[in-house]
Design a protein around this motif. Sequence first.
Motif, short mmCIF file in Angstrom:
data_model
loop_
_atom_site.label_atom_id
_atom_site.label_comp_id
_atom_site.label_asym_id
_atom_site.label_seq_id
_atom_site.Cartn_x
_atom_site.Cartn_y
_atom_site.Cartn_z
N ILE A 59 0.87 -1.17 0.00
CA ILE A 59 0.00 0.00 0.00
C ILE A 59 0.90 1.23 0.00
CG2 ILE A 59 -1.81 1.25 1.23
CD1 ILE A 59 -2.42 -1.54 2.60
N VAL A 60 0.72 2.08 -1.01
CA VAL A 60 1.55 3.27 -1.15
C VAL A 60 0.65 4.49 -1.04
CG1 VAL A 60 3.15 4.52 -2.65
CG2 VAL A 60 3.11 2.02 -2.67
N GLY A 61 1.04 5.44 -0.18
CA GLY A 61 0.25 6.66 0.00
C GLY A 61 0.30 7.55 -1.21
N GLY A 62 -0.69 8.43 -1.33
CA GLY A 62 -0.75 9.35 -2.46
C GLY A 62 0.33 10.41 -2.39
N ALA A 63 0.69 10.95 -3.54
CA ALA A 63 1.76 11.95 -3.63
C ALA A 63 1.30 13.33 -3.17
CB ALA A 63 2.27 12.02 -5.06
N GLY B 284 -5.37 14.50 -0.93
CA GLY B 284 -6.54 14.11 -1.70
C GLY B 284 -6.29 12.94 -2.63
N ASP B 285 -5.03 12.62 -2.89
CA ASP B 285 -4.68 11.47 -3.72
C ASP B 285 -4.74 10.23 -2.84
OD1 ASP B 285 -3.68 9.63 -5.49
OD2 ASP B 285 -1.74 10.60 -5.76
N GLU B 286 -5.57 9.27 -3.23
CA GLU B 286 -5.77 8.08 -2.40
C GLU B 286 -4.59 7.13 -2.40
OE1 GLU B 286 -9.36 6.09 -3.40
OE2 GLU B 286 -10.55 7.91 -3.25
N GLY B 287 -3.69 7.24 -3.34
CA GLY B 287 -2.58 6.32 -3.43
C GLY B 287 -2.99 5.07 -4.18
N ARG C 285 -1.07 -4.07 -14.14
CA ARG C 285 0.32 -4.16 -14.60
C ARG C 285 1.24 -4.58 -13.47
NH1 ARG C 285 2.53 0.92 -17.24
NH2 ARG C 285 4.17 -0.57 -17.71
N VAL C 286 2.29 -5.31 -13.83
CA VAL C 286 3.31 -5.71 -12.87
C VAL C 286 4.53 -4.83 -13.08
CG1 VAL C 286 4.84 -7.58 -12.12
CG2 VAL C 286 2.49 -8.09 -12.80
N THR C 287 4.99 -4.19 -11.99
CA THR C 287 6.16 -3.32 -12.07
C THR C 287 7.12 -3.64 -10.93
OG1 THR C 287 5.11 -1.57 -10.77
CG2 THR C 287 4.89 -1.43 -13.16
N LEU C 288 8.38 -3.28 -11.14
CA LEU C 288 9.40 -3.39 -10.11
C LEU C 288 9.28 -2.16 -9.23
CD1 LEU C 288 11.98 -4.79 -9.01
CD2 LEU C 288 13.26 -3.34 -10.60
N VAL C 289 9.17 -2.37 -7.90
CA VAL C 289 8.92 -1.26 -6.98
C VAL C 289 9.99 -1.22 -5.90
CG1 VAL C 289 7.29 -0.26 -5.34
CG2 VAL C 289 6.44 -1.44 -7.36
N PHE C 290 10.58 -0.05 -5.73
CA PHE C 290 11.46 0.25 -4.61
C PHE C 290 10.65 1.16 -3.68
CE2 PHE C 290 14.27 -0.81 -8.05
CZ PHE C 290 15.35 -1.45 -7.46
N PRO C 291 9.96 0.60 -2.66
CA PRO C 291 9.04 1.40 -1.85
C PRO C 291 9.74 2.53 -1.10
CG PRO C 291 8.81 -0.95 -1.40
CD PRO C 291 10.03 -0.78 -2.24
N GLY C 292 9.03 3.65 -1.04
CA GLY C 292 9.51 4.81 -0.30
C GLY C 292 8.97 4.80 1.12
N PRO C 293 9.18 5.89 1.86
CA PRO C 293 8.75 5.96 3.26
C PRO C 293 7.24 5.99 3.45
CG PRO C 293 9.64 8.06 2.54
CD PRO C 293 9.89 7.08 1.44
N ASP C 294 6.49 6.25 2.37
CA ASP C 294 5.03 6.29 2.47
C ASP C 294 4.40 4.93 2.20
OD1 ASP C 294 5.75 6.27 -0.18
OD2 ASP C 294 4.10 7.53 -0.84
N ALA C 295 5.20 3.89 2.02
CA ALA C 295 4.69 2.55 1.70
C ALA C 295 4.63 1.69 2.96
CB ALA C 295 5.60 1.89 0.67
N ARG C 296 3.66 0.78 2.94
CA ARG C 296 3.57 -0.22 4.02
C ARG C 296 3.11 -1.53 3.40
NH1 ARG C 296 -1.82 -0.67 6.05
NH2 ARG C 296 -3.16 0.88 5.11
#
Length: 88
Positions: free
Chosen positions: A26-30, A33-36, A62-73
């Motif tokens: 789960i990645v937060g919105g940028a 108001g952006d749900e992420g 779509r499948v993508t390679l993700v390097f999660p940032g601090p807003d991800a859980r």
Amino acid sequence: MNRTATRNSPESSRPGLWARVGDRLIVGGATVGDEGRDGEIVALHHEDGTPPFDVCWSDTGRVTLVFPGPDARVQHFPRSARTAAPRR
């Protein structure tokens, strides 16, 4: 306990962001108001479950390679829920 672990999980004391195949990223919105977005982790690149992850996004499929940032859980699911055969 870190915020990515479930309370009764044997890995609850495991530090940092980690996942297993079948968990949900789960990645937060940028912006406000952006749900992420969220998606299922379909592959790992490290045996210890640390990033990066291959994620199948729920909004695009779509499948993508993700390097999660601090807003991800990561939302972890019990192993039995992922490995159980579907009911008929």
